[in-house]
Scaffold this active site. Structure first.
Site, mmCIF file in Angstrom:
data_model
loop_
_atom_site.group_PDB
_atom_site.id
_atom_site.type_symbol
_atom_site.label_atom_id
_atom_site.label_comp_id
_atom_site.label_asym_id
_atom_site.label_seq_id
_atom_site.Cartn_x
_atom_site.Cartn_y
_atom_site.Cartn_z
ATOM 1 N N PRO A 110 0.813 -1.218 0.000
ATOM 2 C CA PRO A 110 0.000 0.000 0.000
ATOM 3 C C PRO A 110 0.849 1.272 0.000
ATOM 4 O O PRO A 110 0.335 2.350 -0.289
ATOM 5 C CB PRO A 110 -0.819 -0.098 1.303
ATOM 6 C CG PRO A 110 -0.742 -1.531 1.714
ATOM 7 C CD PRO A 110 0.574 -2.032 1.206
ATOM 8 N N ARG B 90 -3.301 -9.690 -20.199
ATOM 9 C CA ARG B 90 -4.372 -9.544 -21.187
ATOM 10 C C ARG B 90 -4.035 -8.513 -22.270
ATOM 11 O O ARG B 90 -4.658 -8.508 -23.334
ATOM 12 C CB ARG B 90 -5.715 -9.211 -20.517
ATOM 13 C CG ARG B 90 -5.735 -7.905 -19.786
ATOM 14 C CD ARG B 90 -7.045 -7.689 -19.062
ATOM 15 N NE ARG B 90 -8.183 -7.554 -19.964
ATOM 16 C CZ ARG B 90 -8.403 -6.475 -20.713
ATOM 17 N NH1 ARG B 90 -7.589 -5.444 -20.672
ATOM 18 N NH2 ARG B 90 -9.459 -6.425 -21.507
HETATM 19 C C1 9WO Z 1 -0.467 -5.198 8.429
HETATM 20 C C2 9WO Z 1 -0.734 -4.560 9.612
HETATM 21 C C3 9WO Z 1 -1.232 -5.038 10.828
HETATM 22 C C4 9WO Z 1 -1.390 -4.137 11.875
HETATM 23 C C5 9WO Z 1 -1.092 -2.799 11.687
HETATM 24 C C6 9WO Z 1 -0.606 -2.341 10.474
HETATM 25 C C7 9WO Z 1 -0.444 -3.249 9.458
HETATM 26 N N1 9WO Z 1 0.010 -3.049 8.230
HETATM 27 C C8 9WO Z 1 0.008 -4.224 7.632
HETATM 28 C C9 9WO Z 1 0.443 -4.362 6.284
HETATM 29 O O1 9WO Z 1 0.617 -3.373 5.583
HETATM 30 N N2 9WO Z 1 0.678 -5.602 5.872
HETATM 31 C C10 9WO Z 1 1.085 -5.828 4.525
HETATM 32 C C11 9WO Z 1 0.294 -6.973 3.992
HETATM 33 C C12 9WO Z 1 2.541 -6.106 4.406
HETATM 34 C C13 9WO Z 1 2.898 -6.227 2.952
HETATM 35 C C14 9WO Z 1 1.982 -7.222 2.222
HETATM 36 N N3 9WO Z 1 0.620 -6.957 2.589
HETATM 37 C C15 9WO Z 1 -0.167 -6.225 1.783
HETATM 38 C C16 9WO Z 1 0.072 -5.786 0.489
HETATM 39 N N4 9WO Z 1 -1.347 -5.760 2.143
HETATM 40 N N5 9WO Z 1 -1.860 -5.014 1.168
HETATM 41 C C17 9WO Z 1 -1.027 -5.024 0.146
HETATM 42 C C18 9WO Z 1 -1.268 -4.283 -1.047
HETATM 43 C C19 9WO Z 1 -0.394 -4.379 -2.115
HETATM 44 C C20 9WO Z 1 -0.653 -3.621 -3.259
HETATM 45 N N6 9WO Z 1 -1.719 -2.831 -3.325
HETATM 46 C C21 9WO Z 1 -2.585 -2.734 -2.299
HETATM 47 C C22 9WO Z 1 -2.372 -3.449 -1.148
#
Ligand code: 9WO
Length: 260
Positions: free
Chosen positions: A92, A157
Site C-alpha cells: 500500500p 491480457r
Molecule cells: C499489516 C498490519 C497489521 C497491523 C497494523 C498495520 C499493518 N500493516 C500491515 C500491512 O501493511 N501488511 C502488509 C500486507 C505487508 C505487505 C503485504 N501486505 C499487503 C500488500 N497488504 N496489502 C497489500 C497491497 C499491495 C498492493 N496494493 C494494495 C495493497
C-alpha cells in the site's frame, strides 16, 4: 513476457493460472509465471522466513536473507533464458497503478514480483533488491499475493494474442481513457425496462456514436478527473453536452425546484 513471483503461498496463484484469459495466454506461451517460495531459501532447520520486529509491537516481519536469495535465484533463471527482470514489491506504500502504468509494465521483458505477508518485509530488502514499489489501491490486504495477481492479469491480457479478436477490438475503446458504456442482451424487455432503441436500429454508426456518448457521459458523472486528464475533441464535447442536456431534462436536480 516472464513473471517470477516470490510468495509464501504459491497455491493461491491457481486462481490465475488454471482458467480464463491468463491460463490461455500461459498455454500459448505468450507469458510465463514462475512461483518461488522464500522458505526454500532458508538455511536453518526450522526453515524460518519471519522474525519479531525490532522495536517491539505485534506481528512479524519477513527476514531479509531468504527473500534476497529467492529474488536472486529468480533473476538468475530469467537471465539464463535471456530475460533481464526488474523487481517490484506490492504494498500500500507503493505508487498507485493505473492503465498507463500497466502498459509500461507490459513493455518490459520480465518482472520479479515480491508478495509480502505479516507486517511486511525488512526495509533493507526494499532498499537493496527492489526497483519499484506498486500499490493496486488504497486498502490493506492480508498479503501481496492478490495484488500481484491483479497486476499480472492486467498486464497479460494486453500482450499480443492474449485476447480473442472480439475482445482485442473492444480493448481499443478502453484505451481511450473512458469508462465503459452500458451493455444489454436478451431478453429485450425486463419488467418495464426496455433496451435503448438505437441498439436495435442496425445503424452501426449511430450505435458507435451512442456508445461513445454514454462513455463520455458516465466518465463525466462518475470520474470527472479522468476526463480532465484526457481532454476531449470538439465532436466529443458536443456529444457530452447533448448527453448532459438530456440527463438534466430526465432528472432535474434539486435546487431547480422542479422535483416531485
Ligand atoms: C499489516 C498490519 C497489521 C497491523 C497494523 C498495520 C499493518 N500493516 C500491515 C500491512 O501493511 N501488511 C502488509 C500486507 C505487508 C505487505 C503485504 N501486505 C499487503 C500488500 N497488504 N496489502 C497489500 C497491497 C499491495 C498492493 N496494493 C494494495 C495493497
Amino acid at each position: 513476457m516472464r513473471f517470477d513471483v516470490i510468495t509464501l503461498f504459491p497455491a493461491q496463484f491457481a486462481a490465475l493460472t488454471e482458467e480464463g484469459v491468463v491460463a490461455r495466454a500461459l498455454q500459448r506461451r505468450i507469458a510465463s509465471i514462475h512461483l518461488r517460495t522464500p522458505r526454500d531459501y532458508t538455511t536453518d532447520a526450522h526453515r524460518t522466513v519471519d522474525d519479531r520486529p525490532y522495536g517491539g509491537g505485534p506481528g512479524m516481519v519477513m527476514r531479509y536473507k531468504p527473500l534476497r536469495a529467492a529474488i536472486e535465484a529468480a533473476q538468475a533463471e530469467a537471465a539464463s533464458e535471456g530475460v533481464e527482470s526488474r523487481v517490484a514489491y506490492l504494498s500500500p506504500q507503493g505508487e498507485r497503478l493505473d492503465q498507463r502504468r500497466i502498459e509500461r509494465i507490459s513493455a518490459a521483458p520480465g518482472w520479479v514480483l515480491v508478495a509480502g505477508r505479516y507486517e511486511g518485509v525488512d526495509e533493507r530488502l526494499i532498499e537493496d533488491c527492489v526497483d519499484e514499489e506498486w500499490s493496486v489501491g488504497d486498502y490493506v490486504l492480508s498479503g501481496g499475493e492478490l495484488a500481484a495477481m491483479v497486476v499480472m492479469d492486467a498486464v497479460i491480457r494486453l500482450l499480443p494474442g492474449a485476447l480473442g479478436h472480439a475482445d482485442s477490438a473492444r480493448q481499443d475503446s478502453y484505451s481511450t481513457g473512458l469508462l465503459d458504456c452500458p451493455h444489454y442482451t436478451r431478453p429485450e424487455r425486463i419488467g418495464d425496462k426496455g433496451v435503448p432503441t438505437v441498439l436495435l436500429s442496425g445503424d452501426h454508426q449511430a450505435i458507435e456514436r451512442w456508445r461513445l456518448q454514454q462513455a463520455l457521459g458516465r466518465t463525466w458523472q462518475r470520474r470527472p478527473e479522468l476526463l480532465q486528464r484526457r481532454g476531449m475533441s470538439e465532436v466529443e464535447q458536443q456529444l457530452l453536452d447533448d448527453y448532459l442536456r438530456e440527463a438534466a431534462r430526465l432528472q432535474p436536480r434539486v435546487g431547480s425546484e422542479q422535483s416531485e
